[in-house]
Motif scaffolding. Sequence first.
Motif, PDB file in Angstrom:
ATOM      1  N   GLY A  26       0.827  -1.198   0.000  1.00 35.75           N
ATOM      2  CA  GLY A  26       0.000   0.000   0.000  1.00 35.75           C
ATOM      3  C   GLY A  26       0.857   1.242   0.000  1.00 35.75           C
ATOM      4  N   ILE A  27       0.225   2.379   0.268  1.00 35.43           N
ATOM      5  CA  ILE A  27       0.971   3.633   0.319  1.00 35.43           C
ATOM      6  C   ILE A  27       1.000   4.167   1.751  1.00 35.43           C
ATOM      7  N   VAL A  28       2.082   4.830   2.076  1.00 34.40           N
ATOM      8  CA  VAL A  28       2.273   5.375   3.415  1.00 34.40           C
ATOM      9  C   VAL A  28       1.505   6.688   3.523  1.00 34.40           C
ATOM     10  N   THR A  29       0.674   6.793   4.533  1.00 33.17           N
ATOM     11  CA  THR A  29      -0.111   8.028   4.692  1.00 33.17           C
ATOM     12  C   THR A  29       0.307   8.836   5.909  1.00 33.17           C
ATOM     13  N   SER A  30       1.094   8.246   6.806  1.00 30.74           N
ATOM     14  CA  SER A  30       1.534   8.970   7.999  1.00 30.74           C
ATOM     15  C   SER A  30       2.745   8.266   8.589  1.00 30.74           C
ATOM     16  N   GLY A  37      16.736   7.962  12.145  1.00 29.17           N
ATOM     17  CA  GLY A  37      17.092   6.776  12.915  1.00 29.17           C
ATOM     18  C   GLY A  37      16.069   6.494  13.995  1.00 29.17           C
ATOM     19  N   GLY A  38      14.999   7.261  14.013  1.00 30.39           N
ATOM     20  CA  GLY A  38      14.031   7.131  15.098  1.00 30.39           C
ATOM     21  C   GLY A  38      12.598   6.966  14.646  1.00 30.39           C
ATOM     22  N   VAL A  39      12.390   6.342  13.478  1.00 31.11           N
ATOM     23  CA  VAL A  39      11.018   6.089  13.041  1.00 31.11           C
ATOM     24  C   VAL A  39      10.396   5.048  13.963  1.00 31.11           C
ATOM     25  N   ARG A  40       9.249   5.409  14.526  1.00 27.36           N
ATOM     26  CA  ARG A  40       8.595   4.502  15.491  1.00 27.36           C
ATOM     27  C   ARG A  40       7.464   3.701  14.857  1.00 27.36           C
ATOM     28  N   GLY A  41       6.946   4.202  13.751  1.00 26.84           N
ATOM     29  CA  GLY A  41       5.861   3.479  13.105  1.00 26.84           C
ATOM     30  C   GLY A  41       5.294   4.281  11.954  1.00 26.84           C
ATOM     31  N   PHE A  42       4.349   3.690  11.273  1.00 23.90           N
ATOM     32  CA  PHE A  42       3.694   4.388  10.159  1.00 23.90           C
ATOM     33  C   PHE A  42       2.349   3.752   9.875  1.00 23.90           C
ATOM     34  N   ILE A  43       1.572   4.462   9.071  1.00 26.56           N
ATOM     35  CA  ILE A  43       0.255   3.960   8.663  1.00 26.56           C
ATOM     36  C   ILE A  43       0.284   3.684   7.171  1.00 26.56           C
ATOM     37  N   ASP A  70      13.685   5.180   7.629  1.00 25.04           N
ATOM     38  CA  ASP A  70      13.888   6.614   7.423  1.00 25.04           C
ATOM     39  C   ASP A  70      13.649   7.036   5.984  1.00 25.04           C
ATOM     40  N   HIS A  71      13.618   6.066   5.092  1.00 30.12           N
ATOM     41  CA  HIS A  71      13.422   6.399   3.679  1.00 30.12           C
ATOM     42  C   HIS A  71      11.941   6.388   3.294  1.00 30.12           C
ATOM     43  N   LEU A  72      11.087   6.087   4.261  1.00 31.32           N
ATOM     44  CA  LEU A  72       9.653   5.972   3.973  1.00 31.32           C
ATOM     45  C   LEU A  72       9.060   7.264   3.411  1.00 31.32           C
ATOM     46  N   ARG A  73       9.565   8.397   3.897  1.00 29.97           N
ATOM     47  CA  ARG A  73       8.926   9.651   3.505  1.00 29.97           C
ATOM     48  C   ARG A  73       9.082   9.935   2.011  1.00 29.97           C
ATOM     49  N   GLU A  74      10.172   9.459   1.414  1.00 26.14           N
ATOM     50  CA  GLU A  74      10.323   9.648  -0.030  1.00 26.14           C
ATOM     51  C   GLU A  74       9.243   8.893  -0.784  1.00 26.14           C
ATOM     52  N   HIS A  75       8.924   7.719  -0.286  1.00 31.22           N
ATOM     53  CA  HIS A  75       7.868   6.934  -0.930  1.00 31.22           C
ATOM     54  C   HIS A  75       6.502   7.549  -0.641  1.00 31.22           C
ATOM     55  N   MET A  76       6.366   8.109   0.537  1.00 33.95           N
ATOM     56  CA  MET A  76       5.120   8.793   0.893  1.00 33.95           C
ATOM     57  C   MET A  76       4.920  10.012  -0.012  1.00 33.95           C
ATOM     58  N   ALA A  77       6.001  10.724  -0.283  1.00 37.28           N
ATOM     59  CA  ALA A  77       5.906  11.938  -1.095  1.00 37.28           C
ATOM     60  C   ALA A  77       5.415  11.644  -2.501  1.00 37.28           C
ATOM     61  N   SER A  78       5.833  10.527  -3.042  1.00 37.71           N
ATOM     62  CA  SER A  78       5.439  10.214  -4.416  1.00 37.71           C
ATOM     63  C   SER A  78       4.274   9.237  -4.451  1.00 37.71           C
ATOM     64  N   ALA A  79       3.697   8.953  -3.278  1.00 35.70           N
ATOM     65  CA  ALA A  79       2.577   8.003  -3.176  1.00 35.70           C
ATOM     66  C   ALA A  79       2.916   6.703  -3.883  1.00 35.70           C
ATOM     67  N   GLU A  80       4.144   6.297  -3.689  1.00 35.26           N
ATOM     68  CA  GLU A  80       4.648   5.071  -4.318  1.00 35.26           C
ATOM     69  C   GLU A  80       4.379   3.895  -3.387  1.00 35.26           C
ATOM     70  N   SER A  81       3.817   2.843  -3.932  1.00 33.10           N
ATOM     71  CA  SER A  81       3.470   1.685  -3.098  1.00 33.10           C
ATOM     72  C   SER A  81       4.711   1.009  -2.542  1.00 33.10           C
ATOM     73  N   ILE A  82       4.595   0.562  -1.316  1.00 31.67           N
ATOM     74  CA  ILE A  82       5.663  -0.212  -0.697  1.00 31.67           C
ATOM     75  C   ILE A  82       5.093  -1.564  -0.273  1.00 31.67           C
TER      76      ILE A  82
ATOM     77  N   PRO B   3      -6.176  13.063   0.768  1.00 33.15           N
ATOM     78  CA  PRO B   3      -4.918  13.815   0.821  1.00 33.15           C
ATOM     79  C   PRO B   3      -3.851  13.065   1.618  1.00 33.15           C
ATOM     80  N   ILE B   4      -2.611  13.299   1.265  1.00 33.12           N
ATOM     81  CA  ILE B   4      -1.480  12.810   2.060  1.00 33.12           C
ATOM     82  C   ILE B   4      -0.645  14.024   2.427  1.00 33.12           C
ATOM     83  N   LEU B   5      -0.520  14.288   3.720  1.00 36.02           N
ATOM     84  CA  LEU B   5       0.314  15.401   4.175  1.00 36.02           C
ATOM     85  C   LEU B   5       1.749  14.902   4.278  1.00 36.02           C
ATOM     86  N   VAL B   6       2.593  15.396   3.419  1.00 38.48           N
ATOM     87  CA  VAL B   6       3.957  14.876   3.310  1.00 38.48           C
ATOM     88  C   VAL B   6       4.922  15.595   4.252  1.00 38.48           C
ATOM     89  N   SER B   7       4.710  16.869   4.499  1.00 41.02           N
ATOM     90  CA  SER B   7       5.634  17.629   5.356  1.00 41.02           C
ATOM     91  C   SER B   7       5.712  17.003   6.741  1.00 41.02           C
TER      92      SER B   7
END
Lengths: 106, 263
Positions: A26-30, A37-43, A70-82, B3-7
């Motif tokens: 799916g895609i990361v939304t949060s 080095g301190g990612v605790r979780g994601f949705i 820590d690289h999750l946010r790049e995938h979140m930014a492009s709504a790229e499935s992981i 929406p996805i808030l990226v910041s």
Amino acid sequence: MKRWALAILIVLAAVACAPADGTAIGIVTSIDSAGLGGVRGFILRTENGETLDFTIRGPVALDGDAFPPDHLREHMASAESIAVAYRTEGGLRVVVRLTDASAQDG
Amino acid sequence: MLPILVSSELAKGPTRFLFSLTDRANQLIAAPNVDVHLVFYDVDVAPDTVAFESDSRFIWAVEGERGLYVAHVEFSSAGRWGTRFNATFPDGRTQTVRADYDVRETTSTPAIGTTAPSVDTPTAAGAGDLGSISSDPEPEPRFYETSIAEALAAGKSFVVAFATPAFCRTATCGPTLETVKSVAEDYPDLTFINVEPYVMEVRDGSLQLVRSADGQLQAAPWTEAWGLVTEPFVAVVDDQGTVRAKFEGTIAADELVEAIEAL
């Protein structure tokens, strides 16, 4: 078989190599992070609209095409499935391995 | 539409508001021909009263393939805020969705207008081999000539990119460092600095991550000094050592050019 379906099968096979109880795509939304080095979780939001919480607890595999939390946010930014391989501990989905799902479709 | 808030850091004051839009099947809606107008609400004050509005612009995360939107806004206070995303499609259709979120009092990275943290960062002079300080397969030597501390001490304006190509094994990763390198070609007299954000060491002939005892990645000292919570991160600093612009995550070349031209 459609190309995207084959790609998903390839991804599921790849993440299945890690000692995991399940996999999800799916895609990361949060992202919950205390810093680099301190990612605790994601949705993760799956293609059928399901929202899944994942917890980072201990090492996450970095072999092969795996990437660090820590690289999750790049995938979140492009709504790229992981693809997330995870084990279940005390009702939590604990991440074992993260890979780029759509990158396999090439 | 969702929406996805990226910041990672939405804070009081000037803020670079990054977001994306997808449909309910996770298909990307964000596209150059989909315009998105934003309406902001200060939920703590009046949840349904418009506080301000802003247009957004589409930027490519991966050129020609995938992108997201950026808007430069200013939150007047910390607390609960909401945004209504109004999308207009090429055929004239419109869709709208609202999301509420928290805005912090401050960010952990240097605020725009504040002094850039002076910190020693690896240079070619200290390392000898670029392969021991950069995971870029094609490192630009100029990016490793000056440390942040040296640039500040010399009163040089500079662009610093905390970015590691180490994990970008596919084109789907935002090629931030490549964007910075392409812009640098047009500014031969400006100082550019690239630093790896994580603790790394040379093992088996290549630069590799050093994990902590519990197996996690570790932020490098310069990354901690700058308070980064995510990477890549690019900052533009003037000759007085003041942070003039900062960009979390995906950056468009023209955004960086605009910040450099404003120095």
